[in-house]
Design a protein around this motif. Structure first.
Motif, PDB file in Angstrom:
ATOM      1  N   PHE A   1       0.850  -1.198   0.000  1.00 48.29           N
ATOM      2  CA  PHE A   1       0.000   0.000   0.000  1.00 48.29           C
ATOM      3  C   PHE A   1       0.876   1.234   0.000  1.00 48.29           C
ATOM      4  O   PHE A   1       1.911   1.278   0.674  1.00 48.29           O
ATOM      5  N   HIS A   2       0.465   2.246  -0.772  1.00 47.81           N
ATOM      6  CA  HIS A   2       1.246   3.474  -0.855  1.00 47.81           C
ATOM      7  C   HIS A   2       1.024   4.332   0.385  1.00 47.81           C
ATOM      8  O   HIS A   2       0.024   4.197   1.098  1.00 47.81           O
ATOM      9  N   ASP A   3       1.941   5.227   0.639  1.00 52.31           N
ATOM     10  CA  ASP A   3       1.899   6.095   1.816  1.00 52.31           C
ATOM     11  C   ASP A   3       0.996   7.288   1.517  1.00 52.31           C
ATOM     12  O   ASP A   3       1.456   8.357   1.094  1.00 52.31           O
ATOM     13  N   THR A   4      -0.307   7.116   1.737  1.00 53.42           N
ATOM     14  CA  THR A   4      -1.260   8.175   1.403  1.00 53.42           C
ATOM     15  C   THR A   4      -1.107   9.398   2.314  1.00 53.42           C
ATOM     16  O   THR A   4      -1.332  10.528   1.891  1.00 53.42           O
ATOM     17  N   ARG A   5      -0.751   9.174   3.576  1.00 50.79           N
ATOM     18  CA  ARG A   5      -0.604  10.310   4.487  1.00 50.79           C
ATOM     19  C   ARG A   5       0.525  11.226   4.032  1.00 50.79           C
ATOM     20  O   ARG A   5       0.366  12.453   3.996  1.00 50.79           O
TER      21      ARG A   5
END
Length: 217
Positions: A173-177
């Motif tokens: 999962f990509h680092d959305t934050r």
């Protein structure tokens, strides 16, 4: 009483390896080893024999039975891919990268699409479950609504990777934050203060991290 008999178009029988062997004047085992590009026989197959087998196969229009080969080898060389929608470029970027790596390793990709619909996602999952696959890459939207299917995924004896955090299974999962913080910092540095936020995903909770950052800033 008149009987109606449906007559279909005649299809000639599909050529078999034994037919290729008879035409080439060799054994069926030799045909199998040549067509499957095997080289582990104790008695090496000469170049002349290989050419005869290949010529006979072309003449008969022989096509290997992919399903039978995969059953025998215990591998389908296929990776299933569940994509949420066709009109989102983000999903296409993920698909493009996965397809490039899958193809480079001698596999092919089987794509199913849910179009952000829970019923379609469930059917898409079952479609993958019904296939003989060597692995799956899943980008689900409603997986938490299908506990039985999630357990079935965990119990499958093949590699499965999710592109969203899932408990008890591999995920990427990509680092959305971090991305949302950089975006907001950039807009604020330009002097913008009235910034709109559009939550356009199928389920608002999937964008909760981005919304949190937006409200914090």
């Amino acid at each position: 009483m008149e009987r109606i008999v449906e007559v279909g178009r005649f299809r000639p029988p599909r050529p078999r390896q034994i037919d290729v062997a008879q035409l080439a004047g060799v054994s069926r085992a030799t045909v199998s080893f040549v067509l499957n590009e095997r080289s582990d026989m104790r008695v090496p197959i000469s170049k002349e024999t290989r050419l005869k087998v290949l010529a006979a196969a072309r003449q008969l229009g022989y096509q290997p039975n992919v399903l039978a080969r995969s059953l025998k080898a215990g591998s389908s060389q296929a990776i299933g891919f569940l994509m949420p929608a066709l009109h989102n470029p983000h999903y296409w970027d993920t698909l493009d990268g996965a397809e490039e790596e899958i193809t480079a390793r001698g596999y092919h990709l089987i794509l199913v699409v849910s179009n952000l619909n829970p019923d379609r996602e469930l059917k898409a999952l079952h479609s993958l479950f019904d296939r003989r696959l060597d692995g799956m890459i899943l980008m689900p939207t409603f997986m938490d609504m299908f506990p039985e299917e999630l357990n079935a995924v965990k119990e499958r004896a093949i590699p499965v990777v999710f592109t969203t955090p899932m408990e008890g299974i591999d995920w990427i999962f990509h680092d959305t934050r971090s991305g949302a913080e950089q975006l907001m910092d950039h807009l604020l540095s330009l002097g913008h203060r009235r910034i709109g936020f559009i939550n356009g995903v199928a389920r608002p909770n999937l964008a909760q991290t981005r919304q949190d950052v937006y409200q914090e800033k």
